[in-house]
Design a protein around this motif. Structure first.
Motif, short mmCIF file in Angstrom:
data_model
loop_
_atom_site.label_atom_id
_atom_site.label_comp_id
_atom_site.label_asym_id
_atom_site.label_seq_id
_atom_site.Cartn_x
_atom_site.Cartn_y
_atom_site.Cartn_z
N GLN A 1 0.83 -1.20 0.00
CA GLN A 1 0.00 0.00 0.00
C GLN A 1 0.87 1.26 0.00
N TYR A 2 0.23 2.40 -0.25
CA TYR A 2 0.92 3.67 -0.04
C TYR A 2 1.40 3.77 1.41
N SER A 3 2.42 4.61 1.64
CA SER A 3 2.97 4.76 2.98
C SER A 3 3.18 6.24 3.29
N THR B 1 7.26 1.11 -0.18
CA THR B 1 6.79 0.55 1.08
C THR B 1 7.36 -0.84 1.33
N LEU C 1 6.33 11.12 -3.39
CA LEU C 1 5.34 10.79 -2.37
C LEU C 1 5.96 10.04 -1.20
N HIS C 2 6.58 8.89 -1.49
CA HIS C 2 7.28 8.13 -0.46
C HIS C 2 8.15 7.08 -1.13
N GLN D 1 7.41 14.67 -0.60
CA GLN D 1 6.06 14.47 -1.11
C GLN D 1 5.97 14.88 -2.58
N SER E 1 5.27 9.70 3.99
CA SER E 1 6.44 10.31 3.35
C SER E 1 7.66 10.21 4.23
#
Length: 419
Positions: free
Chosen positions: A87-89, A293, A289-290, A285, A91
């Protein structure tokens, strides 16, 4: 009305196809036009043939990667919690990874909390983020001369004015730094104090203390890059510049997993003073973004279940043997009158051929003998030394190094014979 006339009325008139007017495309941004590619990357492409023994790239030895341990870490995090790791995480970075890095940094003598750290996509991104939040076009940056090539690229893209600080066999000259800081009013000093790239030099504790004092008195930030500090073969570790009085509130420490785990992970860290934390998170960001993950989670798992120091001891011993093979063999491989150093760790030896030699001009002949090095000239922000050469000793075994040095000796002798 006749059918033929009706048919003609229903058929649209055919006109020749016309080429639309074409205005010229807008030009590249000035930062892209003025920033050149990396000669090291170009040489790596040139020497990608498997028969070439290359001293050119700073490539960690792939046979020393803990591939099984890293694979097990990935398998665990993907099986244990795939909804999180895919998933997104945030920053700022994986909390477990930041805690692990903070603990290792503290154990090495620099008290650090997880909230002081930002995880980056390689330490090079960390330097880019720092340039983004600190540098306006025209701002002055001081760098060691010679300097890490990618740093020169980053500062060029930022539009900075790069001013070289003279060095000697012991690294950056503090007296010259003080004079330049007073005259040029720089915003940032970039330095690799331990096993520097490209020279392999290490700055003494006395010089580090002087750098910290000058930065405090002259009012500038320090970017302390430390990708090689855990690759020491001999001698005592020297404290980070960030730990000396005057540097605590103005030093950004850049860390990397590339040399201690695997460069393909593209994981790095920034240890940031409080005023820079939020701006660098915002820049992160905007950049990507990051960081990945799953890569962060696997690295955190690896650090939690593996004794990295045991792995590093094995790597250091292998690299020490390779350094010895390279340095001991240079006596016969390089022409009489050449000079070189014997670094206590890291990945690079810095050599200087006798006066009259041009390492860049000689390189095509060297490559024809299936061996390669990196000419030193591109690493200089000031006037280059055409006789300088960077040699990496970590990629090949001692036996391959000795074979490569034999090829280098023959190539240089043949090249000089053609003059």
């Amino acid at each position: 009305m006749p059918d033929a006339i009706l048919a003609d009325a229903r058929t649209p008139l055919r006109t020749p196809r016309q080429t639309p007017a074409r205005a010229p495309l807008p030009e590249l941004a000035a930062r892209a036009a003025r920033t050149g590619g990396s000669p090291v990357r170009d040489i790596l492409a040139l020497t990608a043939r498997p028969e070439v023994i290359s001293f050119a790239g700073g490539l960690p030895a792939p046979e020393l990667f803990d591939a099984a341990g890293i694979a097990a870490a990935f398998q665990h995090v993907l099986a244990d919690d795939p909804r999180r790791t895919l998933q997104y995480s945030t920053s700022e970075g994986d909390p477990a990874l930041r805690a692990a890095v903070a603990a290792r940094t503290t154990a090495r003598g620099l008290p650090t909390g997880p909230d002081e750290l930002l995880v980056t996509t390689g330490s090079q991104q960390g330097l880019s983020l720092l340039a983004t939040v600190l540098l306006e076009p025209g701002d002055t940056v001081l760098v060691e001369d010679p300097c890490y090539l990618a740093a020169l690229q980053i500062f060029s893209l930022a539009g900075a004015r790069v001013v070289p600080v003279p060095t000697d066999d012991e690294g950056l000259d503090p007296a010259a730094l003080d004079e330049l800081a007073a005259r040029e009013r720089p915003k940032l000093l970039y330095v690799i104090p331990t096993f520097q790239n490209p020279t392999g030099r290490t700055l003494s504790a006395e010089r580090r203390a002087a750098v910290a004092e000058i930065a405090a008195r002259r009012g500038l930030w320090i970017a302390e890059d430390d990708p090689y500090g855990e690759l020491r073969f001999e001698g005592e570790a020297v404290p980070w510049v960030a730990s000396f009085p005057g540097a605590e509130d103005r030093t950004v420490l850049l860390g990397s997993f590339s040399k201690v785990m695997a460069p393909g992970l593209r994981l790095g860290t920034l240890r940031l003073p409080a005023p820079l934390r939020r701006p660098c998170v915002i820049a992160k960001q905007a950049a990507d973004l990051h960081t990945s993950t799953v890569d962060q989670a696997a690295a955190a798992r690896y650090l939690a279940t593996t004794d990295l120091d045991v792995h590093l001891a094995r790597v250091r011993e292998a690299y020490r043997e390779r350094r010895d093979a390279l340095v001991d063999g240079l006596t016969t491989a390089l022409p009489e009158g050449s000079r070189w150093n014997r670094p206590s760790g890291g990945m690079f030896v810095w050599a200087t051929l006798p006066a009259g030699y041009d390492a860049t001009a000689l390189l095509p002949e060297v490559v024809r003998h299936d061996v390669a090095y990196v000419p030193g000239a591109p690493f200089f922000a000031g006037p280059p030394d055409p006789a300088a050469v960077r040699l990496s000793f970590v990629t090949h075994t001692p036996e391959e190094i000795r074979e490569g040095l034999g090829r280098l000796r023959g190539a240089l002798a043949e090249a000089r014979g053609k003059e």
